[in-house]
Design a protein around this motif. Sequence first.
Motif, mmCIF file in Angstrom:
data_model
loop_
_atom_site.group_PDB
_atom_site.id
_atom_site.type_symbol
_atom_site.label_atom_id
_atom_site.label_comp_id
_atom_site.label_asym_id
_atom_site.label_seq_id
_atom_site.Cartn_x
_atom_site.Cartn_y
_atom_site.Cartn_z
ATOM 1 N N GLY A 97 0.789 -1.157 0.023
ATOM 2 C CA GLY A 97 -0.192 -0.038 -0.037
ATOM 3 C C GLY A 97 0.709 1.369 -0.156
ATOM 4 O O GLY A 97 1.939 1.291 0.717
ATOM 5 N N LYS A 98 0.372 2.231 -0.796
ATOM 6 C CA LYS A 98 1.256 3.382 -1.000
ATOM 7 C C LYS A 98 0.450 4.568 -0.073
ATOM 8 O O LYS A 98 1.154 5.739 -0.099
ATOM 9 C CB LYS A 98 1.196 4.080 -2.422
ATOM 10 C CG LYS A 98 1.598 2.869 -3.164
ATOM 11 C CD LYS A 98 2.882 2.506 -2.998
ATOM 12 C CE LYS A 98 3.640 1.306 -4.232
ATOM 13 N NZ LYS A 98 4.805 0.993 -3.717
ATOM 14 N N LYS A 99 -0.474 4.456 0.847
ATOM 15 C CA LYS A 99 -0.908 5.669 1.607
ATOM 16 C C LYS A 99 0.100 6.025 2.460
ATOM 17 O O LYS A 99 0.359 7.091 2.939
ATOM 18 C CB LYS A 99 -2.422 5.076 2.207
ATOM 19 C CG LYS A 99 -3.531 4.921 1.181
ATOM 20 C CD LYS A 99 -4.756 4.709 1.960
ATOM 21 C CE LYS A 99 -5.849 4.607 0.952
ATOM 22 N NZ LYS A 99 -7.229 4.443 1.798
ATOM 23 N N LYS A 100 0.663 5.011 3.134
ATOM 24 C CA LYS A 100 1.841 5.290 4.127
ATOM 25 C C LYS A 100 2.931 4.403 3.721
ATOM 26 O O LYS A 100 2.850 3.114 3.378
ATOM 27 C CB LYS A 100 1.537 4.936 5.588
ATOM 28 C CG LYS A 100 0.489 5.922 6.103
ATOM 29 C CD LYS A 100 0.230 5.824 7.470
ATOM 30 C CE LYS A 100 -0.630 6.876 8.287
ATOM 31 N NZ LYS A 100 -0.542 6.877 9.541
ATOM 32 N N ARG A 101 4.104 4.875 3.719
ATOM 33 C CA ARG A 101 5.334 4.203 3.125
ATOM 34 C C ARG A 101 6.550 4.605 4.052
ATOM 35 O O ARG A 101 6.582 5.370 4.982
ATOM 36 C CB ARG A 101 5.970 4.833 1.872
ATOM 37 C CG ARG A 101 4.854 4.604 0.906
ATOM 38 C CD ARG A 101 5.226 5.343 -0.618
ATOM 39 N NE ARG A 101 6.140 4.377 -1.023
ATOM 40 C CZ ARG A 101 6.713 4.579 -2.387
ATOM 41 N NH1 ARG A 101 6.214 5.528 -3.097
ATOM 42 N NH2 ARG A 101 7.524 3.614 -2.874
ATOM 43 N N ILE A 102 7.394 3.515 4.220
ATOM 44 C CA ILE A 102 8.519 3.390 5.323
ATOM 45 C C ILE A 102 9.775 3.842 4.314
ATOM 46 O O ILE A 102 10.005 3.463 3.103
ATOM 47 C CB ILE A 102 8.869 2.123 5.665
ATOM 48 C CG1 ILE A 102 7.599 1.827 6.480
ATOM 49 C CG2 ILE A 102 10.216 2.328 6.674
ATOM 50 C CD1 ILE A 102 8.005 0.443 7.488
ATOM 51 N N CYS A 103 10.584 4.740 4.932
ATOM 52 C CA CYS A 103 11.839 5.117 4.185
ATOM 53 C C CYS A 103 13.157 5.042 5.189
ATOM 54 O O CYS A 103 12.688 5.361 6.404
ATOM 55 C CB CYS A 103 11.606 6.653 3.581
ATOM 56 S SG CYS A 103 11.110 7.892 4.762
ATOM 57 N N VAL A 104 13.977 5.010 4.829
ATOM 58 C CA VAL A 104 15.432 4.822 5.673
ATOM 59 C C VAL A 104 16.511 5.871 5.076
ATOM 60 O O VAL A 104 16.394 6.304 4.007
ATOM 61 C CB VAL A 104 15.845 3.504 5.548
ATOM 62 C CG1 VAL A 104 14.808 2.527 6.214
ATOM 63 C CG2 VAL A 104 16.278 3.115 4.214
ATOM 64 N N ARG A 105 17.426 6.201 6.127
ATOM 65 C CA ARG A 105 18.583 7.024 5.753
ATOM 66 C C ARG A 105 19.640 5.955 5.812
ATOM 67 O O ARG A 105 20.283 5.876 6.966
ATOM 68 C CB ARG A 105 18.604 8.185 6.679
ATOM 69 C CG ARG A 105 19.801 9.233 6.335
ATOM 70 C CD ARG A 105 19.790 10.536 6.935
ATOM 71 N NE ARG A 105 19.697 10.495 8.404
ATOM 72 C CZ ARG A 105 20.710 10.663 9.082
ATOM 73 N NH1 ARG A 105 21.952 10.939 8.518
ATOM 74 N NH2 ARG A 105 20.648 10.715 10.594
ATOM 75 N N MET A 106 20.569 5.954 4.852
ATOM 76 C CA MET A 106 21.697 5.189 4.711
ATOM 77 C C MET A 106 22.889 5.944 4.861
ATOM 78 O O MET A 106 23.048 7.017 3.952
ATOM 79 C CB MET A 106 21.561 4.344 3.677
ATOM 80 C CG MET A 106 20.390 3.389 3.210
ATOM 81 S SD MET A 106 20.013 2.169 4.530
ATOM 82 C CE MET A 106 21.656 1.170 4.075
ATOM 83 N N VAL A 107 23.779 5.513 5.618
ATOM 84 C CA VAL A 107 25.086 6.194 5.801
ATOM 85 C C VAL A 107 26.443 5.190 5.960
ATOM 86 O O VAL A 107 25.955 4.003 6.216
ATOM 87 C CB VAL A 107 25.280 7.128 7.103
ATOM 88 C CG1 VAL A 107 24.081 8.124 7.073
ATOM 89 C CG2 VAL A 107 24.998 6.210 8.334
ATOM 90 N N PRO A 108 27.497 5.668 5.560
ATOM 91 C CA PRO A 108 28.621 4.617 5.724
ATOM 92 C C PRO A 108 28.793 4.201 7.242
ATOM 93 O O PRO A 108 28.399 5.153 8.204
ATOM 94 C CB PRO A 108 29.867 5.341 5.224
ATOM 95 C CG PRO A 108 29.316 6.537 4.150
ATOM 96 C CD PRO A 108 27.753 6.812 4.919
ATOM 97 N N VAL A 109 29.224 3.038 7.334
ATOM 98 C CA VAL A 109 29.392 2.715 8.631
ATOM 99 C C VAL A 109 30.369 3.227 9.545
ATOM 100 O O VAL A 109 30.195 3.356 10.781
ATOM 101 C CB VAL A 109 29.614 1.005 8.582
ATOM 102 C CG1 VAL A 109 30.921 0.922 8.087
ATOM 103 C CG2 VAL A 109 29.483 0.591 10.185
#
Length: 282
Positions: A97-109
Amino acid sequence: MSVFESSGSSRPITAVAWASNNTTCPSQFILITQTEDGGSGNFIRGFAIKSGFYLCYSKDLSGGMVVADVKVITDKETIPHGYCYIPEFLEPKTSVGKKKRICVRMVPVGSVTTAVLDLKLTAKNKTMVQQYTCLGDMSGFVVWCLKGQFSTPAPQAKPRSVSLDMRSLSLEGAGPPLPLKPSNPPEASTKFSRRRSKLDTNSSEEAVYDSGNHSNIHGITAMDGVPFSLHPKFDSKSNTKVSVSTLNDIRIKSVQDIENEYNYTFAVEELAAKRICPSLSG
């Protein structure tokens, strides 16, 4: 021991994704199949539902990236700068479903000391997860995350076999002698190389490249068979005695004399370096 006391030795989450089931979920991902209160973690609910989608995460550090933050946003919100939507590993007929979506912030370890360590799901308005941060509700679930300091596992050195010669170089006290393995002694060579034989002989009738011997053809050089002798003008001088007066005329230069004689300012090179080269016209 509290969660934060043990979070220092926890491994960070390196990726978050959607998956339909264990078959479509990648091998390095962990599928969240249940909520904290024991319910199903399938985001598609209903009677006789054969397909669905689950939240999953990975802690594989081989990619060199970690999840620094997770957000749940609506379709009307603009994705924050530096964030990306999580990937989907779904069956062909399944969609998230696209009403609510999960996003993340990726960074180098190596750029951060804190990251997301764990994700949990609870049924909406039923369970509170202590010391976890509430990210928001989605399809009847509440998504929680735990942030904290992490430590990457130290790389382990591969064991190496130590040879007999290396053990003999040890700085520790010498132990009992080790038995030596028998080996076949090399056979005595009865043949001289073409290079040695041609230097020792004065015969000019023997060819340099013998058609009957091709094994040492790569070892033959242009100087093979050429006798060594001094030029006559140097040979005559080697037989004469040097007088003492000639030796007295030799001047021994000091370090300062040599530096003054060979002093060079590199002015020509500096002028050439400052000169602007004309541009090439196409």
